[in-house]
Design a protein around this motif. Structure first.
Motif, PDB file in Angstrom:
ATOM      1  N   LYS A 155     -23.662  -4.969  17.132  1.00 53.15           N
ATOM      2  CA  LYS A 155     -23.296  -4.164  18.279  1.00 53.15           C
ATOM      3  C   LYS A 155     -21.620  -3.486  18.082  1.00 53.15           C
ATOM      4  CE  LYS A 155     -26.113  -5.982  22.049  1.00 53.15           C
ATOM      5  NZ  LYS A 155     -26.246  -6.405  23.528  1.00 53.15           N
ATOM      6  N   GLY A 156     -21.672  -2.576  18.546  1.00 51.76           N
ATOM      7  CA  GLY A 156     -20.096  -2.138  18.251  1.00 51.76           C
ATOM      8  C   GLY A 156     -20.007  -1.496  16.934  1.00 51.76           C
ATOM      9  N   ALA A 157     -18.559  -1.341  16.577  1.00 44.87           N
ATOM     10  CA  ALA A 157     -18.103  -0.775  15.458  1.00 44.87           C
ATOM     11  C   ALA A 157     -17.279  -1.447  14.601  1.00 44.87           C
ATOM     12  CB  ALA A 157     -17.421   0.660  15.957  1.00 44.87           C
ATOM     13  N   ASP A 158     -17.264  -1.226  13.344  1.00 43.49           N
ATOM     14  CA  ASP A 158     -16.193  -1.737  12.414  1.00 43.49           C
ATOM     15  C   ASP A 158     -15.414  -0.758  11.959  1.00 43.49           C
ATOM     16  OD1 ASP A 158     -17.169  -4.370  12.606  1.00 43.49           O
ATOM     17  OD2 ASP A 158     -18.953  -3.891  11.184  1.00 43.49           O
ATOM     18  N   LEU A 159     -14.112  -1.131  11.607  1.00 44.91           N
ATOM     19  CA  LEU A 159     -13.273  -0.063  11.274  1.00 44.91           C
ATOM     20  C   LEU A 159     -12.640  -0.432   9.802  1.00 44.91           C
ATOM     21  CD1 LEU A 159     -10.266   1.241  13.459  1.00 44.91           C
ATOM     22  CD2 LEU A 159      -9.831   1.447  11.189  1.00 44.91           C
ATOM     23  N   VAL A 160     -12.453   0.756   8.857  1.00 48.10           N
ATOM     24  CA  VAL A 160     -12.343   0.268   7.619  1.00 48.10           C
ATOM     25  C   VAL A 160     -10.653   0.758   7.316  1.00 48.10           C
ATOM     26  CG1 VAL A 160     -12.605   1.061   5.212  1.00 48.10           C
ATOM     27  CG2 VAL A 160     -14.467   0.941   6.748  1.00 48.10           C
ATOM     28  N   GLY A 161      -9.922  -0.033   6.767  1.00 49.52           N
ATOM     29  CA  GLY A 161      -8.656   0.289   6.467  1.00 49.52           C
ATOM     30  C   GLY A 161      -8.389   1.058   5.222  1.00 49.52           C
ATOM     31  N   THR A 162      -7.031   1.514   5.141  1.00 52.31           N
ATOM     32  CA  THR A 162      -6.746   2.208   3.920  1.00 52.31           C
ATOM     33  C   THR A 162      -5.175   1.832   3.672  1.00 52.31           C
ATOM     34  OG1 THR A 162      -6.071   4.464   3.376  1.00 52.31           O
ATOM     35  CG2 THR A 162      -5.724   3.926   5.663  1.00 52.31           C
ATOM     36  N   SER A 163      -4.767   2.088   2.396  1.00 54.00           N
ATOM     37  CA  SER A 163      -3.639   1.758   1.998  1.00 54.00           C
ATOM     38  C   SER A 163      -2.659   2.987   1.768  1.00 54.00           C
ATOM     39  CB  SER A 163      -3.667   1.227   0.323  1.00 54.00           C
ATOM     40  OG  SER A 163      -4.444   2.020  -0.417  1.00 54.00           O
ATOM     41  N   LEU A 164      -2.846   3.922   2.660  1.00 53.40           N
ATOM     42  CA  LEU A 164      -2.088   5.138   2.487  1.00 53.40           C
ATOM     43  C   LEU A 164      -0.615   4.932   3.354  1.00 53.40           C
ATOM     44  CD1 LEU A 164      -4.596   7.900   4.267  1.00 53.40           C
ATOM     45  CD2 LEU A 164      -3.738   7.582   1.730  1.00 53.40           C
ATOM     46  N   VAL A 165      -0.531   3.766   3.983  1.00 54.20           N
ATOM     47  CA  VAL A 165       0.859   3.146   4.274  1.00 54.20           C
ATOM     48  C   VAL A 165       1.633   2.746   2.885  1.00 54.20           C
ATOM     49  CG1 VAL A 165       2.073   1.616   5.596  1.00 54.20           C
ATOM     50  CG2 VAL A 165       0.330   2.809   6.609  1.00 54.20           C
ATOM     51  N   GLU A 166       1.107   1.945   2.359  1.00 54.17           N
ATOM     52  CA  GLU A 166       1.429   1.168   1.166  1.00 54.17           C
ATOM     53  C   GLU A 166       1.865   2.318   0.098  1.00 54.17           C
ATOM     54  OE1 GLU A 166      -0.017  -1.844   3.671  1.00 54.17           O
ATOM     55  OE2 GLU A 166      -1.057  -0.005   2.926  1.00 54.17           O
TER      56      GLU A 166
END
Length: 421
Positions: A268-279
């Motif tokens: 149930k619910g959602a998963d969120l994918v991270g990004t290295s745009l900050v890095e």
């Protein structure tokens, strides 16, 4: 492009520097029915490093299936150390891992190398960045193989290492597999005859090292153009609008991934994918944190799958401020999602996964949704092309839901309704 018959004297060499590149070489080999004939014995340093830093490299398993796979693969590194080859089935493929120093990337590469062994491919692990003399040892050891190779497969044509190796090889067939969204920019630059430079660096001043390496980069770009003596293939899941004359483009449908893993169990619910745009200096860190917090609240996200290049400090801060469980996958997300368990909705900012996950998860009930990057999130150091490139990544994605920029306090109820169930 149809594979030609190989031999021990003319192996296929593949050079990879990231887990995603290695995954896409496996996809290419599966699509072209390239197996192994034991072509070329492993040289010094050919073995995958013993898993002494597995915890620091791979971190926690991303899911129950990932944890079981880590246990299953623990003993296979020794087979590579011994130079073991897989079953004799078709043309030979030697995977050369030009290992980076980042622990998490090394951990994922080690796990991917174990999967390559399972497929019967040969793996050669090179400590390509292990000190000042490492490049000379690596290139010296690979030169004989490069001279004999009939086909060279590469995952990152922007890599200086790969560009240097291209000036050595006499291979008549060159193949470029996906290195994420950078492939879109590579093909466009090749078609326009531009110098090869990563999209987030374009527009910046060329440094002394860039100028010094320019002749090698130019020679590599010329080598990547088809000729009477050389064919060039791009194997990609990315949308490619500009194709250089004579270049063959083959679609990557993630058939190997779907044949080997899944279907996943959905949560149930959602998963969120991270990004290295900050890095990479493209997106401001605090704006990114605000966007993640708003997106997680709007969609009921519970887990945050970290990009392998995200800094530990940033991830610790994000976990405290958002309440998300930060997961450090030990494999590329396409495999993690396909094996499961995974949320019914996967949320992402503009990145490679908005193109690859719908292909890897075809036939499942998982929905992929992408959130645009607001221009106000960009840093002063971001390339002038950053916003246009990121918008293009989102706009060309197929089979995804498009979300507005995540702004705290706006649109929460509506977005929750859209992802309910």
């Amino acid at each position: 492009m149809s594979p030609r018959a190989g031999s021990a004297g003319h192996p296929t060499l593949a050079f990879v520097e990231s887990p995603v590149q290695l995954l896409n070489v496996l996809e290419w080999a599966y699509a072209h029915a390239v197996g192994t004939t034991g072509s070329g014995a492993p040289g010094p340093g050919a073995g995958i490093p013993a898993p002494r830093d597995r915890r620091s490299g791979a971190g926690r398993a991303a899911a129950d299936g990932a944890g079981r796979a880590a246990a299953d693969g623990a003993g296979r590194a020794a087979a590579v150390d011994a130079g073991a080859a897989g079953p004799q089935a078709g043309e030979g493929l030697t995977l050369v891992v030009l290992s980076p120093t980042d622990p998490m990337t090394r951990g994922q590469l080690r796990r991917m190398a174990e999967l390559a062994l399972d497929e019967g491919h040969e793996v050669r692990w090179e400590e390509a960045r292990g000190g000042a003399l490492a490049p000379f040892r690596t290139i010296g050891g690979l030169t004989p193989l490069l001279r004999r190779a009939r086909r060279v497969v590469m995952g990152d044509p922007f890599s200086r290492y790969v560009q240097l190796l291209l000036t050595i090889t006499r291979a008549r067939e060159l193949v470029v597999v996906d290195d994420g969204t950078a492939t879109m920019e590579f093909v466009a630059q090749l078609a326009r005859g531009e110098r090869l430079v990563r999209w987030h660096r374009k527009g910046g001043r060329r440094g002394a090292r860039d100028l010094l390496f320019a002749p090698v980069s130019s020679a590599a770009r010329r080598r990547l153009m088809p000729s009477a003596r050389r064919t060039v293939e791009v194997f990609s899941s990315m949308p490619i609008d500009e194709t250089p004359a004579g270049v063959t483009v083959t679609a990557n449908g993630f058939a190997w991934t779907r044949s080997r893993f899944g279907p996943p169990r959905l949560t149930k619910g959602a998963d969120l994918v991270g990004t290295s745009l900050v890095e990479t200096g493209v997106v401001d860190g605090e704006r990114y944190l605000e966007a993640v917090r708003a997106l997680a609240k709007a969609h009921g996200a519970r887990r945050y799958f970290a990009h392998r290049r995200e800094s530990p400090e940033k991830l610790r801060h994000l976990a405290v401020e958002t309440g998300l469980e930060v997961v450090r996958p030990d494999l590329p997300l396409e495999l993690i999602a396909r094996r499961g368990p995974i949320g019914r909705t996967i949320l992402s900012f503009p990145s490679t996964v908005v193109h690859t996950l719908p292909l890897a998860l075809v036939g499942t009930e998982v929905r992929v949704a992408v959130c645009d990057i607001d221009p106000e999130w960009l840093t002063d150091h971001a390339s002038p092309r950053a916003q246009g490139f990121l918008s293009g990544v989102t706009g060309t994605a197929r089979d995804v839901d498009r979300l507005p920029s995540a702004v705290p306090g706006q649109g929460v109820a509506a977005e929750q309704d859209m992802t309910a169930g």
